[in-house]
Design a protein around this motif. Structure first.
Motif, PDB file in Angstrom:
ATOM      1  N   ARG A 120       0.826  -1.203   0.000  1.00  0.00           N
ATOM      2  CA  ARG A 120       0.000   0.000   0.000  1.00  0.00           C
ATOM      3  C   ARG A 120       0.868   1.265   0.000  1.00  0.00           C
ATOM      4  NH1 ARG A 120      -4.561   1.268   4.492  1.00  0.00           N
ATOM      5  NH2 ARG A 120      -2.672   1.394   5.723  1.00  0.00           N
ATOM      6  N   ASP A 125      -3.491  -0.708  -4.102  1.00  0.00           N
ATOM      7  CA  ASP A 125      -4.646  -0.948  -3.243  1.00  0.00           C
ATOM      8  C   ASP A 125      -5.553  -2.048  -3.780  1.00  0.00           C
ATOM      9  OD1 ASP A 125      -5.753   0.376  -5.381  1.00  0.00           O
ATOM     10  OD2 ASP A 125      -6.596   2.028  -4.207  1.00  0.00           O
ATOM     11  N   ARG A 142     -11.089 -11.411   6.443  1.00  0.00           N
ATOM     12  CA  ARG A 142     -12.034 -10.699   7.294  1.00  0.00           C
ATOM     13  C   ARG A 142     -11.279  -9.830   8.300  1.00  0.00           C
ATOM     14  NH1 ARG A 142     -14.717 -14.864   9.080  1.00  0.00           N
ATOM     15  NH2 ARG A 142     -16.325 -14.828   7.463  1.00  0.00           N
ATOM     16  N   ALA A 145      -9.977  -6.543   6.793  1.00  0.00           N
ATOM     17  CA  ALA A 145     -10.962  -5.525   6.423  1.00  0.00           C
ATOM     18  C   ALA A 145     -11.005  -4.362   7.403  1.00  0.00           C
ATOM     19  CB  ALA A 145     -12.346  -6.161   6.299  1.00  0.00           C
ATOM     20  N   GLY A 146     -10.770  -4.623   8.696  1.00  0.00           N
ATOM     21  CA  GLY A 146     -10.833  -3.563   9.694  1.00  0.00           C
ATOM     22  C   GLY A 146      -9.749  -2.504   9.522  1.00  0.00           C
ATOM     23  N   PRO A 147      -8.471  -2.901   9.593  1.00  0.00           N
ATOM     24  CA  PRO A 147      -7.404  -1.906   9.484  1.00  0.00           C
ATOM     25  C   PRO A 147      -7.116  -1.442   8.061  1.00  0.00           C
ATOM     26  CG  PRO A 147      -6.473  -4.077   9.901  1.00  0.00           C
ATOM     27  CD  PRO A 147      -7.950  -4.221  10.007  1.00  0.00           C
ATOM     28  N   PHE A 148      -7.585  -2.182   7.072  1.00  0.00           N
ATOM     29  CA  PHE A 148      -7.269  -1.836   5.679  1.00  0.00           C
ATOM     30  C   PHE A 148      -8.547  -1.777   4.830  1.00  0.00           C
ATOM     31  CE2 PHE A 148      -3.808  -4.610   7.348  1.00  0.00           C
ATOM     32  CZ  PHE A 148      -2.854  -3.614   7.555  1.00  0.00           C
ATOM     33  N   PRO A 149      -9.471  -0.882   5.154  1.00  0.00           N
ATOM     34  CA  PRO A 149     -10.767  -0.865   4.459  1.00  0.00           C
ATOM     35  C   PRO A 149     -10.684  -0.430   3.007  1.00  0.00           C
ATOM     36  CG  PRO A 149     -10.569   1.054   5.882  1.00  0.00           C
ATOM     37  CD  PRO A 149      -9.388   0.176   6.180  1.00  0.00           C
ATOM     38  N   ASP A 150      -9.570   0.173   2.611  1.00  0.00           N
ATOM     39  CA  ASP A 150      -9.428   0.694   1.246  1.00  0.00           C
ATOM     40  C   ASP A 150      -8.866  -0.327   0.280  1.00  0.00           C
ATOM     41  OD1 ASP A 150      -7.089   0.901   2.883  1.00  0.00           O
ATOM     42  OD2 ASP A 150      -6.124   2.049   1.289  1.00  0.00           O
ATOM     43  N   LEU A 152      -8.690  -3.850  -1.860  1.00  0.00           N
ATOM     44  CA  LEU A 152      -9.551  -4.848  -2.483  1.00  0.00           C
ATOM     45  C   LEU A 152      -8.701  -6.053  -2.877  1.00  0.00           C
ATOM     46  CD1 LEU A 152     -12.579  -5.031  -3.340  1.00  0.00           C
ATOM     47  CD2 LEU A 152     -11.834  -4.367  -5.633  1.00  0.00           C
ATOM     48  N   PRO A 171     -16.765  -8.245   1.892  1.00  0.00           N
ATOM     49  CA  PRO A 171     -16.851  -6.964   1.185  1.00  0.00           C
ATOM     50  C   PRO A 171     -15.532  -6.511   0.574  1.00  0.00           C
ATOM     51  CG  PRO A 171     -16.959  -6.632   3.565  1.00  0.00           C
ATOM     52  CD  PRO A 171     -17.072  -8.099   3.335  1.00  0.00           C
ATOM     53  N   ASN A 172     -14.404  -7.030   1.069  1.00  0.00           N
ATOM     54  CA  ASN A 172     -13.105  -6.628   0.517  1.00  0.00           C
ATOM     55  C   ASN A 172     -12.588  -7.597  -0.544  1.00  0.00           C
ATOM     56  OD1 ASN A 172     -12.631  -8.639   2.399  1.00  0.00           O
ATOM     57  ND2 ASN A 172     -10.789  -7.697   3.266  1.00  0.00           N
TER      58      ASN A 172
END
Length: 208
Positions: A120, A125, A142, A145-150, A152, A171-172
């Motif tokens: 990153r 990303d 999963r 997803a919390g610390p790296f929401p941006d 994919l 979602p990621n």
């Protein structure tokens, strides 16, 4: 080309190993007929780059990428062959530098938080999570997803038609990479209709 948009085109990106160049064109047509437009041709055989050229010619609507890119030289050769994106199992400074400018979009592989943070920092990303099953699978993604929401992901490695849905529910996750769509034995027997059926099933996969 926006790599995130490419990854979202379909739920499964076939990871392809082509040993015989004559398989490339009919395989591309079979996958397209089944509704799969994005392919990854791995650099694991001497004919891989020629196969990319053949697939793009046979199926102009396809988005053909090259996988198993591990060096800057691989990336340059992929660009010359007409690849529209490149996939790597990891990331090095040389590879990251080669991906700047006119090079094809690069999907680098990561499997740990530190590797993800490094990628990153270098401007990536959209990432390959590899080897997905061995690196913690759905649970690890999963947790990311919390610390790296941006970020994919396209998880690849050990994923099957039966387990793909659990990844696609995250979602990621944009799509999964899978080798079950074009196994070598079907290519050798020229079972293009079977590959089209597998592609149709893959294109219809949903979260689950």
């Amino acid at each position: 080309m926006n790599l995130k948009d490419v990854l979202r085109i379909g739920p499964v990106m076939p990871v392809i190993v082509i040993h015989k160049l004559e398989h490339a064109a009919p395989l591309a047509k079979a996958l397209i007929a089944g509704g799969v437009r994005v392919f990854e041709v791995t650099l694991r055989t001497p004919v891989a780059l020629d196969a990319v050229r053949a697939m793009r010619e046979a199926a102009p609507e396809a988005i053909v990428g090259v996988g198993t890119v591990t060096t800057a030289r691989d990336l340059e050769a992929s660009l010359a062959a007409g690849a529209m994106f490149a996939v790597s199992p990891g990331l090095t400074p040389d590879l990251a530098e080669a991906a700047r400018g006119p090079a094809v979009p690069l999907l680098p592989g990561v499997m740990t938080p530190s590797e993800l943070m490094h990628a990153r920092e270098l401007g990536f990303d959209a990432l390959k999570f590899f080897p997905a099953r061995e690196a913690g699978g759905v649970g690890m993604l999963r947790a990311f997803a919390g610390p790296f929401p941006d970020v994919l992901f396209c998880p690849t490695g050990g994923i099957s038609a039966e387990t793909a849905g659990s990844y696609l529910a995250l979602p990621n996750v944009a799509c999964v990479g899978g080798s079950w769509l074009a196994p070598v034995d079907l290519l050798e027997r020229g079972e293009w209709e079977t590959i089209t059926r597998l592609a149709q099933e893959a294109a219809g996969l949903t979260a689950g």
